[in-house]
Design an enzyme around this catalytic site. Sequence first.
Site, PDB file in Angstrom:
ATOM      1  N   ASP A  58     -11.997  17.281  19.374  1.00 55.65           N
ATOM      2  CA  ASP A  58     -12.985  15.566  19.228  1.00 55.65           C
ATOM      3  C   ASP A  58     -14.041  15.991  18.302  1.00 55.65           C
ATOM      4  OD1 ASP A  58     -13.968  13.741  21.639  1.00 55.65           O
ATOM      5  OD2 ASP A  58     -15.378  14.379  19.581  1.00 55.65           O
ATOM      6  N   ILE A  59     -13.995  15.528  17.123  1.00 51.03           N
ATOM      7  CA  ILE A  59     -14.972  15.602  16.336  1.00 51.03           C
ATOM      8  C   ILE A  59     -16.131  15.703  16.625  1.00 51.03           C
ATOM      9  CG2 ILE A  59     -14.978  14.335  13.529  1.00 51.03           C
ATOM     10  CD1 ILE A  59     -11.896  13.761  13.966  1.00 51.03           C
ATOM     11  N   GLU A 101     -11.738   9.818  18.668  1.00 54.91           N
ATOM     12  CA  GLU A 101     -11.675  10.745  17.415  1.00 54.91           C
ATOM     13  C   GLU A 101     -11.784  11.624  18.606  1.00 54.91           C
ATOM     14  OE1 GLU A 101     -13.881  10.762  20.019  1.00 54.91           O
ATOM     15  OE2 GLU A 101     -15.598  12.071  18.797  1.00 54.91           O
TER      16      GLU A 101
HETATM   17  P1  GH3 Z   1     -19.872  14.391  19.264  1.00 51.56           P
HETATM   18  O1  GH3 Z   1     -20.011  15.754  18.694  1.00 51.56           O
HETATM   19  O2  GH3 Z   1     -20.960  14.107  20.535  1.00 51.56           O
HETATM   20  O3  GH3 Z   1     -18.158  13.956  20.077  1.00 51.56           O
HETATM   21  O4  GH3 Z   1     -20.262  12.720  18.987  1.00 51.56           O
HETATM   22  P2  GH3 Z   1     -19.676  11.742  18.263  1.00 51.56           P
HETATM   23  O5  GH3 Z   1     -20.445  10.646  17.386  1.00 51.56           O
HETATM   24  O6  GH3 Z   1     -18.387  11.615  17.715  1.00 51.56           O
HETATM   25  O7  GH3 Z   1     -19.461  11.128  19.370  1.00 51.56           O
HETATM   26  P3  GH3 Z   1     -19.420   8.991  19.917  1.00 51.56           P
HETATM   27  O8  GH3 Z   1     -18.215   9.692  21.481  1.00 51.56           O
HETATM   28  O9  GH3 Z   1     -20.763   9.089  20.081  1.00 51.56           O
HETATM   29  O10 GH3 Z   1     -18.902   8.378  18.728  1.00 51.56           O
HETATM   30  C1  GH3 Z   1     -17.277   8.499  18.682  1.00 51.56           C
HETATM   31  C2  GH3 Z   1     -17.430   6.885  17.468  1.00 51.56           C
HETATM   32  O11 GH3 Z   1     -15.765   7.158  17.210  1.00 51.56           O
HETATM   33  C3  GH3 Z   1     -17.583   6.205  18.169  1.00 51.56           C
HETATM   34  C4  GH3 Z   1     -16.286   5.273  17.663  1.00 51.56           C
HETATM   35  O12 GH3 Z   1     -17.054   4.227  16.949  1.00 51.56           O
HETATM   36  C5  GH3 Z   1     -16.083   5.904  16.804  1.00 51.56           C
HETATM   37  N1  GH3 Z   1     -14.235   5.326  16.844  1.00 51.56           N
HETATM   38  C6  GH3 Z   1     -13.549   5.270  17.926  1.00 51.56           C
HETATM   39  N2  GH3 Z   1     -12.053   5.671  18.020  1.00 51.56           N
HETATM   40  C7  GH3 Z   1     -12.293   5.343  16.241  1.00 51.56           C
HETATM   41  C8  GH3 Z   1     -10.913   4.529  15.335  1.00 51.56           C
HETATM   42  O13 GH3 Z   1      -9.478   4.461  15.373  1.00 51.56           O
HETATM   43  N3  GH3 Z   1     -11.562   4.603  13.713  1.00 51.56           N
HETATM   44  C9  GH3 Z   1     -12.872   4.786  13.128  1.00 51.56           C
HETATM   45  N4  GH3 Z   1     -12.939   5.064  12.525  1.00 51.56           N
HETATM   46  N5  GH3 Z   1     -13.630   4.856  14.997  1.00 51.56           N
HETATM   47  C10 GH3 Z   1     -13.328   5.306  15.794  1.00 51.56           C
HETATM   48 MG    MG Z   2     -17.120  13.294  18.936  1.00 52.96          MG
HETATM   49 MG    MG Z   3     -15.197  11.542  21.444  1.00 48.20          MG
END
Ligand code: GH3
Ligand code: MG
Ligand code: MG
Length: 190
Positions: A58-59, A101
């Site tokens: 996970d990013i 992500e």
């Molecule tokens: P952590 O280090 O704990 O993983 O923090 P994080 O910010 O990476 O994790 P969090 O779950 O808070 O946020 C993930 C974000 O990824 C929220 C969501 O809007 C974004 N996201 C999910 N799918 C996509 C996509 O297809 N494109 C984009 N640009 N953003 C996405």
């Molecule tokens: Mg993340």
């Molecule tokens: Mg995540």
Amino acid sequence: MIISDITELKLLQQKLEHHAYYDELTQVFNRRAFFERCESDFARAKREALPLTTILFDIDNFKQVNDTYGHSVGDQVLAHVARIANSCLQEGMLFARYGGEEFVLALAGRSATDGKTFAEQLRRRIAAQPLTVGGKTISITSSFGVAETTGVVDESLQHLLHFSDKALYEAKRSGRNRVCVYGQSASGGA
Ligand code: GH3
Ligand code: MG
Ligand code: MG
């Protein structure tokens, strides 16, 4: 006329199949394709008493990337990370976008030790290849959770992924940009 109809129909069918199995943004396998293929790898590993290791990654702080640079740059980061992982794949490895992500890998015939080595390589490559968009350089790190099949008779792929998820959670909890293996305490670090 009929021949061209059939050709178009075939093309349409191919398009639909592609849509069903590939993630549109990253062009890697989607979750559904992953489960279809991995369930059969998992069953074979069980039958032949061979190991299978899953890795969830996970990013890190990805929300911040979206918030700082915008959603479309976030999309480019996702495609960039998928490209790096794709270029690292070895024989028998399955790679897919798991959702959001988060990505998943299945390593048939490989132990958690192999999985850890691979994840560590991938972690380093991602960290070493920032993405430059519109003159801005975006650093990317990611966290990994590795788990190997236990050999317990009624273990399912879902169980295994749950263990990878726990290890991933541990990697996040212990500071991010690191690899954790289920059942081993977090150590080392970036
Ligand atoms: P952590 O280090 O704990 O993983 O923090 P994080 O910010 O990476 O994790 P969090 O779950 O808070 O946020 C993930 C974000 O990824 C929220 C969501 O809007 C974004 N996201 C999910 N799918 C996509 C996509 O297809 N494109 C984009 N640009 N953003 C996405
Ligand atoms: Mg993340
Ligand atoms: Mg995540």
